[in-house]
Write a protein that holds these residues in place. Structure first.
Motif: not given
Length: 93
Positions: A78-79, A84-87, A92-93
């Motif tokens: 989960s961490g 990964s989503q934060e990075i 990258f968006e």
């Protein structure tokens, strides 16, 4: 360790590789014992390296809730997904 960190940065710089030093989160228990003196010295060391090499560096250390860790240092699934989503969102968006 700092000697080899510097050697690595030099090799990456010479090869033209883009470098991003991203801080991974620490758990809440660890954050409670990190001193202001340590944080200041750590940030200064990283910023000092940016004077020698061209790279992106994050200097702020932050905490995740202990539930995101499988042990004292390593994110659990989960961490890892959260980080990964934060990075991805940050770079990258």
């Amino acid at each position: 360790m700092l000697l080899y960190f510097d050697k690595l940065l030099k090799l990456l710089d010479e090869s033209g590789t883009e470098v991003m030093i991203i801080q991974s989160p620490v758990n809440e228990a660890s954050m409670e014992v990190i001193t202001d003196e340590f944080l200041s010295g750590y940030k200064e060391m990283l910023l000092d390296k940016t004077r020698d090499y061209d790279f992106i560096v994050e200097t702020d250390i932050y905490a995740y809730d202990n539930k995101y860790f499988g042990d004292n240092n390593h994110l659990n699934r989960s961490g890892a997904e959260k980080f990964s989503q934060e990075i991805k969102n940050r770079y990258f968006e």
